[in-house]
Each structure stands twice: as structure tokens, then as C-alpha cells.
Write an enzyme that holds these catalytic residues in place. Structure first.
Site, PDB file in Angstrom:
ATOM      1  N   THR A  28       0.841  -1.202   0.000  1.00  0.00           N
ATOM      2  CA  THR A  28       0.000   0.000   0.000  1.00  0.00           C
ATOM      3  C   THR A  28       0.875   1.251   0.000  1.00  0.00           C
ATOM      4  O   THR A  28       1.920   1.274   0.636  1.00  0.00           O
ATOM      5  CB  THR A  28      -0.906  -0.009   1.241  1.00  0.00           C
ATOM      6  OG1 THR A  28      -1.812  -1.120   1.140  1.00  0.00           O
ATOM      7  CG2 THR A  28      -1.726   1.280   1.334  1.00  0.00           C
ATOM      8  N   SER A  30       2.136   5.123  -2.234  1.00  0.00           N
ATOM      9  CA  SER A  30       2.390   5.702  -3.556  1.00  0.00           C
ATOM     10  C   SER A  30       3.500   4.966  -4.307  1.00  0.00           C
ATOM     11  O   SER A  30       3.563   5.047  -5.536  1.00  0.00           O
ATOM     12  CB  SER A  30       2.749   7.180  -3.397  1.00  0.00           C
ATOM     13  OG  SER A  30       3.950   7.305  -2.650  1.00  0.00           O
ATOM     14  N   THR A  31       4.372   4.248  -3.603  1.00  0.00           N
ATOM     15  CA  THR A  31       5.420   3.492  -4.300  1.00  0.00           C
ATOM     16  C   THR A  31       4.883   2.114  -4.702  1.00  0.00           C
ATOM     17  O   THR A  31       5.047   1.682  -5.851  1.00  0.00           O
ATOM     18  CB  THR A  31       6.674   3.351  -3.419  1.00  0.00           C
ATOM     19  OG1 THR A  31       7.005   4.628  -2.854  1.00  0.00           O
ATOM     20  CG2 THR A  31       7.855   2.831  -4.226  1.00  0.00           C
ATOM     21  N   ASP A  84       6.296  -3.948  -1.042  1.00  0.00           N
ATOM     22  CA  ASP A  84       5.648  -2.864  -0.311  1.00  0.00           C
ATOM     23  C   ASP A  84       6.626  -1.717  -0.074  1.00  0.00           C
ATOM     24  O   ASP A  84       7.845  -1.873  -0.207  1.00  0.00           O
ATOM     25  CB  ASP A  84       5.132  -3.389   1.046  1.00  0.00           C
ATOM     26  CG  ASP A  84       4.005  -2.537   1.615  1.00  0.00           C
ATOM     27  OD1 ASP A  84       3.402  -2.955   2.625  1.00  0.00           O
ATOM     28  OD2 ASP A  84       3.715  -1.458   1.047  1.00  0.00           O
ATOM     29  N   LYS A  97       6.734   1.365   9.103  1.00  0.00           N
ATOM     30  CA  LYS A  97       5.699   1.463   8.076  1.00  0.00           C
ATOM     31  C   LYS A  97       4.420   1.980   8.713  1.00  0.00           C
ATOM     32  O   LYS A  97       4.320   2.045   9.941  1.00  0.00           O
ATOM     33  CB  LYS A  97       5.436   0.079   7.461  1.00  0.00           C
ATOM     34  CG  LYS A  97       6.549  -0.355   6.506  1.00  0.00           C
ATOM     35  CD  LYS A  97       6.365  -1.771   5.998  1.00  0.00           C
ATOM     36  CE  LYS A  97       5.062  -1.951   5.280  1.00  0.00           C
ATOM     37  NZ  LYS A  97       4.803  -0.871   4.281  1.00  0.00           N
ATOM     38  N   GLY A  98       3.450   2.365   7.877  1.00  0.00           N
ATOM     39  CA  GLY A  98       2.155   2.724   8.425  1.00  0.00           C
ATOM     40  C   GLY A  98       1.737   4.162   8.243  1.00  0.00           C
ATOM     41  O   GLY A  98       0.635   4.540   8.616  1.00  0.00           O
ATOM     42  N   LEU A  99       2.593   4.969   7.631  1.00  0.00           N
ATOM     43  CA  LEU A  99       2.136   6.351   7.429  1.00  0.00           C
ATOM     44  C   LEU A  99       0.964   6.411   6.452  1.00  0.00           C
ATOM     45  O   LEU A  99       0.203   7.366   6.441  1.00  0.00           O
ATOM     46  CB  LEU A  99       3.281   7.251   6.972  1.00  0.00           C
ATOM     47  CG  LEU A  99       3.862   8.087   8.126  1.00  0.00           C
ATOM     48  CD1 LEU A  99       4.487   7.195   9.181  1.00  0.00           C
ATOM     49  CD2 LEU A  99       4.899   9.081   7.634  1.00  0.00           C
ATOM     50  N   GLY A 100       0.824   5.328   5.652  1.00  0.00           N
ATOM     51  CA  GLY A 100      -0.351   5.238   4.784  1.00  0.00           C
ATOM     52  C   GLY A 100      -1.541   4.595   5.482  1.00  0.00           C
ATOM     53  O   GLY A 100      -2.589   4.379   4.878  1.00  0.00           O
ATOM     54  N   GLU A 106      -0.898  -4.953   6.297  1.00  0.00           N
ATOM     55  CA  GLU A 106       0.432  -5.187   5.713  1.00  0.00           C
ATOM     56  C   GLU A 106       1.187  -6.225   6.524  1.00  0.00           C
ATOM     57  O   GLU A 106       1.736  -7.180   5.992  1.00  0.00           O
ATOM     58  CB  GLU A 106       1.237  -3.880   5.661  1.00  0.00           C
ATOM     59  CG  GLU A 106       0.729  -2.902   4.616  1.00  0.00           C
ATOM     60  CD  GLU A 106       1.408  -1.562   4.696  1.00  0.00           C
ATOM     61  OE1 GLU A 106       1.955  -1.205   5.758  1.00  0.00           O
ATOM     62  OE2 GLU A 106       1.404  -0.841   3.668  1.00  0.00           O
TER      63      GLU A 106
HETATM   64  O1  DER Z   1       1.649   2.909   5.041  1.00  0.00           O
HETATM   65  C1  DER Z   1       2.533   2.195   4.604  1.00  0.00           C
HETATM   66  O2  DER Z   1       3.044   1.258   5.241  1.00  0.00           O
HETATM   67  C2  DER Z   1       3.127   2.541   3.255  1.00  0.00           C
HETATM   68  O3  DER Z   1       3.716   1.394   2.688  1.00  0.00           O
HETATM   69  C3  DER Z   1       4.198   3.582   3.502  1.00  0.00           C
HETATM   70  O4  DER Z   1       5.048   3.061   4.460  1.00  0.00           O
HETATM   71  C4  DER Z   1       4.993   3.940   2.262  1.00  0.00           C
HETATM   72  O5  DER Z   1       4.199   4.767   1.497  1.00  0.00           O
HETATM   73  P1  DER Z   1       4.841   5.631   0.300  1.00  0.00           P
HETATM   74  O6  DER Z   1       5.460   4.613  -0.649  1.00  0.00           O
HETATM   75  O7  DER Z   1       3.661   6.334  -0.290  1.00  0.00           O
HETATM   76  O8  DER Z   1       5.865   6.556   0.906  1.00  0.00           O
END
Ligand code: DER
Length: 226
Positions: A28, A30-31, A84, A97-100, A106
Site C-alpha cells: 500500500t 504511492s510506491t 511494499d 511502516k504505516g504512514l499510509g 500489511e
Molecule cells: O503505510 C505504509 O506502510 C506505506 O507502505 C508507507 O510506508 C509507504 O508509502 P509511500 O510509498 O507512499 O511513501
């Protein structure tokens, strides 16, 4: 510099590891979005066949189906590979992780994957966990103020994720507390303490889980392995 082409380059390198017939954990963010789009492209072109995806969020489920992938719920069968993103990548590939907001699904998905491949741009690289990012902690909605008080005793200085008038709600109906970690210290012990705290559902510490990381920077894509 525009990081998007770099993120896409890292994603393509990870997707190159997927073979036909694999069960694939779909990350999950943007990457990971670039990875899901590339897998879809390869399935549509016939380069890959027999791919089954397991999505780590409603958003990734929707995107995967939109690019023509077969998506199934997580079941006890192992996944061959998961791809991921991450918010912090330490030299030993410990992650935040987890800012999304997808950390629970995950982690539930990625612990069942034989290989966890992380894709990111160089802004995620840290010398030690806690340097750049908050630590997202998923907490139960019921009694969340009490849970936050318990957490403040362990990791002071965090706050409930509330982008607008209401708290952020995860795909699982929980809230997120973004904690500020002291840099250094025993993060494995911290993870145990946090997991043992009543009301905490899961943390964004992904310790000892990633096998390798493709990290893109203006001078190319680095491949890091544990
Ligand atoms: O929320 C998440 O774990 C996402 O994978 C985050 O860690 C990375 O998100 P980004 O690729 O948009 O920076």
C-alpha cells in the site's frame, strides 16, 4: 528532484522478481502503486500468468482489480513474494511502516510471505529507526483516550492521527496514534512493550521481516539486503 520516476524504477526492479503462478502480497502507498500497476501491465501483456494478488488495503484491492489482477482474501497459504513501501529503512532493513495507515493488514499479509521486498526512494533511508518518521500505532477505537494515556507513559510526545474534524479510521475501523520514538534504544524491547499495552492492535515496526530493498536515488537504484 522529482522522486516519482525513482520510486517507479525501484518498483520495476521488485516486480522483475515475480514469476508466473506466484501468490503476491500487494503493498500500500504511492510506491507500491507503481508495483501494482506494473504487475497489471505484465499480466495484461501475457508476460505473467496465473498471478493471484492479496491486497494489504482496500485502496490496493481496488487498484489491483482496476489493472486486471485477480485478488483473493488472505488465507493461511504462504505468499511467494510481497512488495511494499516503507517510511524508514534502517541498514539492517528494519522498517517503520504505516504512514499510509495500512500497517495492520500489511503486517498480517507480509509475515506469511516467503520474501518481503521493499521499494522506496532514498528519502526513506535512516541510520537508525526513529530518525525521520513517527511510529504509527493502530489502537482500538473503544477507550482510545485511555489507550493513548497508556502509550504516553511509554512513548511520550505522540498524537492521535486526525487530519480533519474526525480521527483517521483505518480499513479495520481502528484509530492510529503516531508516536515519536527516541532514537537508539532497544526497538525490539519497545515493540514487545507496545504490543503488551492494552488497546494497542499493532505497531508500524517491521523488524527482521524484509529480505531486500530496492532504493532509488538520482544516481540509480541500490539493492540492499539483510
Ligand atoms: O503505510 C505504509 O506502510 C506505506 O507502505 C508507507 O510506508 C509507504 O508509502 P509511500 O510509498 O507512499 O511513501
Amino acid at each position: 528532484v522529482d522522486l516519482e520516476p525513482l520510486k517507479k524504477e525501484a518498483a520495476l526492479r521488485a516486480v522483475a522478481l515475480i514469476e508466473s503462478g506466484m501468490r503476491v502480497g500487494l503493498g500500500t502507498g504511492s510506491t507500491a502503486k507503481y508495483a501494482i500497476e506494473e504487475i497489471g501491465r505484465k499480466v495484461q501483456s501475457g508476460e505473467l500468468t496465473g498471478i493471484v494478488g492479496v491486497a494489504t488495503s482496500e485502496a490496493s484491492d481496488t487498484l489491483a482489480r482496476a489493472v486486471g489482477l485477480t485478488v483473493e482474501p488472505l488465507d493461511p497459504r504462504p505468499l511467494d513474494i510481497a512488495i511494499d513501501g516503507a517510511d524508514e529503512i534502517a541498514p539492517n532493513l528494519d522498517l517503520i511502516k504505516g504512514l499510509g495507515g495500512a500497517l495492520l493488514r500489511e503486517k498480517l499479509t507480509e509475515v506469511q510471505s516467503r520474501r518481503l521486498i521493499i521499494i522506496a526512494d532514498h528519502s526513506k533511508i535512516v541510520g537508525q529507526i526513529g530518525e525521520k518518521s513517527a511510529l504509527p500505532i493502530e489502537i482500538a477505537r473503544f477507550g482510545f483516550l485511555s489507550t493513548i494515556e497508556r502509550l504516553r507513559q511509554i512513548v511520550p510526545g505522540g498524537r492521535l492521527r486526525q487530519p480533519g474534524a474526525q480521527p483517521y479510521v483505518t480499513d479495520n475501523g481502528n484509530y492510529i496514534y503516531d508516536a515519536h520514538l527516541p532514537v537508539g534504544g532497544d526497538i525490539a524491547a519497545l515493540e514487545r512493550t507496545l504490543k503488551g499495552t492494552l488497546g494497542v492492535v499493532e505497531t508500524g515496526l517491521f523488524l527482521g521481516m524484509a529480505e531486500r530493498a530496492f532504493v532509488a536515488s538520482p544516481d540509480g537504484v541500490q539493492e540492499l539486503s539483510r
